[in-house]
Design an enzyme around this catalytic site. Structure first.
Site, PDB file in Angstrom:
ATOM      1  N   SER A  83       4.082  -1.896  10.544  1.00 13.38           N
ATOM      2  CA  SER A  83       5.271  -2.085  10.643  1.00 13.38           C
ATOM      3  C   SER A  83       5.875  -3.633  10.206  1.00 13.38           C
ATOM      4  O   SER A  83       6.902  -4.105  10.877  1.00 13.38           O
ATOM      5  CB  SER A  83       5.530  -1.902  12.066  1.00 13.38           C
ATOM      6  OG  SER A  83       5.282  -0.527  12.315  1.00 13.38           O
TER       7      SER A  83
ATOM      8  N   HIS B  79      -9.682   0.670   5.620  1.00  6.35           N
ATOM      9  CA  HIS B  79      -8.416   1.177   6.120  1.00  6.35           C
ATOM     10  C   HIS B  79      -8.451   2.256   7.282  1.00  6.35           C
ATOM     11  O   HIS B  79      -9.262   2.991   7.054  1.00  6.35           O
ATOM     12  CB  HIS B  79      -7.401   1.597   5.010  1.00  6.35           C
ATOM     13  CG  HIS B  79      -5.982   1.431   5.483  1.00  6.35           C
ATOM     14  ND1 HIS B  79      -5.589   2.727   6.246  1.00  6.35           N
ATOM     15  CD2 HIS B  79      -5.101   0.689   5.116  1.00  6.35           C
ATOM     16  CE1 HIS B  79      -4.191   2.252   6.383  1.00  6.35           C
ATOM     17  NE2 HIS B  79      -3.995   1.356   5.698  1.00  6.35           N
TER      18      HIS B  79
ATOM     19  N   ASN C 199       0.765  -1.112   0.105  1.00  7.49           N
ATOM     20  CA  ASN C 199      -0.015  -0.026   0.085  1.00  7.49           C
ATOM     21  C   ASN C 199       0.963   1.261   0.114  1.00  7.49           C
ATOM     22  O   ASN C 199       1.403   1.662   1.038  1.00  7.49           O
ATOM     23  CB  ASN C 199      -0.845   0.076   1.145  1.00  7.49           C
ATOM     24  CG  ASN C 199      -1.718   1.292   1.347  1.00  7.49           C
ATOM     25  OD1 ASN C 199      -1.844   1.926   0.391  1.00  7.49           O
ATOM     26  ND2 ASN C 199      -2.266   1.492   2.672  1.00  7.49           N
ATOM     27  N   TRP C 200       0.734   1.976  -1.144  1.00  4.15           N
ATOM     28  CA  TRP C 200       1.919   3.040  -1.352  1.00  4.15           C
ATOM     29  C   TRP C 200       1.422   4.364  -0.516  1.00  4.15           C
ATOM     30  O   TRP C 200       1.919   5.353  -0.407  1.00  4.15           O
ATOM     31  CB  TRP C 200       2.088   3.486  -2.683  1.00  4.15           C
ATOM     32  CG  TRP C 200       2.818   2.435  -3.564  1.00  4.15           C
ATOM     33  CD1 TRP C 200       3.172   1.186  -2.923  1.00  4.15           C
ATOM     34  CD2 TRP C 200       3.055   2.406  -4.943  1.00  4.15           C
ATOM     35  NE1 TRP C 200       3.733   0.452  -4.270  1.00  4.15           N
ATOM     36  CE2 TRP C 200       3.702   1.114  -5.231  1.00  4.15           C
ATOM     37  CE3 TRP C 200       2.915   3.080  -5.948  1.00  4.15           C
ATOM     38  CZ2 TRP C 200       4.037   0.790  -6.460  1.00  4.15           C
ATOM     39  CZ3 TRP C 200       3.307   3.068  -7.363  1.00  4.15           C
ATOM     40  CH2 TRP C 200       3.914   1.684  -7.463  1.00  4.15           C
ATOM     41  N   LYS C 201      -0.012   4.360  -0.210  1.00  6.85           N
ATOM     42  CA  LYS C 201      -0.649   5.682   0.402  1.00  6.85           C
ATOM     43  C   LYS C 201      -0.413   6.809  -0.666  1.00  6.85           C
ATOM     44  O   LYS C 201      -0.511   6.498  -1.700  1.00  6.85           O
ATOM     45  CB  LYS C 201      -0.239   5.855   1.842  1.00  6.85           C
ATOM     46  CG  LYS C 201      -0.181   4.354   2.589  1.00  6.85           C
ATOM     47  CD  LYS C 201      -0.087   4.506   4.218  1.00  6.85           C
ATOM     48  CE  LYS C 201      -0.118   3.313   4.735  1.00  6.85           C
ATOM     49  NZ  LYS C 201      -0.015   3.460   6.159  1.00  6.85           N
TER      50      LYS C 201
ATOM     51  N   GLU D 135      -4.960  -5.100  10.790  1.00  9.43           N
ATOM     52  CA  GLU D 135      -3.816  -4.069  10.930  1.00  9.43           C
ATOM     53  C   GLU D 135      -4.210  -3.259  12.149  1.00  9.43           C
ATOM     54  O   GLU D 135      -5.077  -2.557  12.031  1.00  9.43           O
ATOM     55  CB  GLU D 135      -3.865  -3.041   9.691  1.00  9.43           C
ATOM     56  CG  GLU D 135      -3.404  -3.755   8.358  1.00  9.43           C
ATOM     57  CD  GLU D 135      -3.119  -2.456   7.527  1.00  9.43           C
ATOM     58  OE1 GLU D 135      -1.729  -2.278   7.078  1.00  9.43           O
ATOM     59  OE2 GLU D 135      -3.793  -1.429   7.250  1.00  9.43           O
TER      60      GLU D 135
ATOM     61  N   GLY E  72       3.144  -1.085   4.328  1.00 13.83           N
ATOM     62  CA  GLY E  72       3.174   0.282   4.050  1.00 13.83           C
ATOM     63  C   GLY E  72       4.370   0.582   3.617  1.00 13.83           C
ATOM     64  O   GLY E  72       4.936   0.525   2.306  1.00 13.83           O
TER      65      GLY E  72
ATOM     66  N   GLY F  43       2.849   2.462  11.014  1.00 14.67           N
ATOM     67  CA  GLY F  43       3.816   3.664  10.812  1.00 14.67           C
ATOM     68  C   GLY F  43       4.421   3.527  12.230  1.00 14.67           C
ATOM     69  O   GLY F  43       5.205   4.682  12.065  1.00 14.67           O
TER      70      GLY F  43
ATOM     71  N   GLU G 224      -6.933   4.496   8.133  1.00  9.58           N
ATOM     72  CA  GLU G 224      -6.678   6.012   7.908  1.00  9.58           C
ATOM     73  C   GLU G 224      -7.949   6.494   7.111  1.00  9.58           C
ATOM     74  O   GLU G 224      -8.296   7.895   7.281  1.00  9.58           O
ATOM     75  CB  GLU G 224      -5.607   6.101   6.856  1.00  9.58           C
ATOM     76  CG  GLU G 224      -4.196   5.908   7.792  1.00  9.58           C
ATOM     77  CD  GLU G 224      -3.117   5.456   6.934  1.00  9.58           C
ATOM     78  OE1 GLU G 224      -1.944   5.229   7.478  1.00  9.58           O
ATOM     79  OE2 GLU G 224      -3.166   5.516   5.723  1.00  9.58           O
TER      80      GLU G 224
END
Length: 264
Positions: free
Chosen positions: A221, A105, A13-15, A175, A242, A181, A107
């Protein structure tokens, strides 16, 4: 390594990173690295989830060079079409040969206020367009302390699949929000505890066959240093990666987790 009927899946997942030119460069480097390593995509599936603005460029590259990477989208609208400024429909993504779409997700749940109902409608939209929703579930540190392990992920998964047909394919990505992160991953044992509970819930909500076939990933992570520990667990079938997926060499090492398992 435990034997399961499920093909491991490593997803990046490149975000909100990389423009379309940087995306092309990263995919080329990743493909070269995996080719040099003689990676067998039939044994471990690999998917990348670029930003929306990169999808067409990455899709064109995958098709032109006949690369075996799968393409994923980071989000999808619950609406088919209409006056929804900024939304991207499932039909639009399907035309770009997108295989997977992230839904739920953390976020999106936290930063955009997405409810379980919205997540469920997004999963259904992806399914109806012929894509596989990757349903993200996870708890905050506060949730973990108040409700214990697995309670929040179980509730989130149950809501997300409530409207999906019984035969719908989907992937679950556990997650823990407190690990994303942070550099502090869950332990393999913690990941397995939640993954096992999610699979048991799938048996209750679907049947033994669907529970056995559904892949459950761990995310939070993940690195080449810890991925083998997660993939040794009988109910963990891959990883949603991530930041490490933005580094072709590191992501390639994560994809080759079996080498770490064998070496351990």
């Amino acid at each position: 390594m435990p034997q399961t009927p499920r093909t491991p899946l490593i997803a990046g997942n490149w975000k909100m990173h990389l423009d379309h030119l940087q995306a092309i460069a990263l995919v080329q480097k990743l493909a070269w690295s995996l080719k040099d390593a003689r990676h067998d995509y039939r044994q471990t599936e690999v998917a990348v989830f670029p930003p929306f603005t990169d999808l067409r460029s990455v899709q064109t590259l995958l098709a032109a060079d006949k690369l075996s990477l799968e393409l994923g989208a980071q989000d999808v609208s619950p609406h088919e079409s209409g006056a929804y400024t900024g939304d991207v429909s499932a039909a639009m993504l399907a035309k770009l040969e997108v295989t997977y779409t992230l839904v739920g997700h953390s976020e999106r749940r936290q930063g955009h206020g997405e409810s379980d109902d919205v997540v469920g409608r997004k999963a259904l939209a992806a399914h109806r367009a012929g894509m596989v929703p990757m349903i993200c579930v996870g708890e905050t540190a506060e949730d973990l302390e108040e409700h214990g392990a697995a309670a929040i992920p179980l509730a989130q998964l149950g809501a997300a699949i409530a409207e999906l047909p019984a035969d719908a394919d989907f992937v679950v990505a556990y997650e823990p929000v407190w690990a994303i992160g942070s550099g502090q991953a869950a332990t393999p044992e913690q990941a397995e505890q939640v993954a096992r509970a999610l699979r048991e819930q799938l048996r209750d909500l679907r049947d033994d066959a669907r529970a056995a076939a559904t892949r459950i990933l761990y995310g939070g992570s993940v690195s080449s240093q810890n991925v083998a520990g997660f993939l040794r667990q009988p109910n963990v079938d891959g990883a949603l990666v991530g930041g490490a997926s933005l580094q072709a060499d590191e992501f390639s090492r994560i994809v080759q987790f079996e080498k770490h398992v064998t070496a351990a």
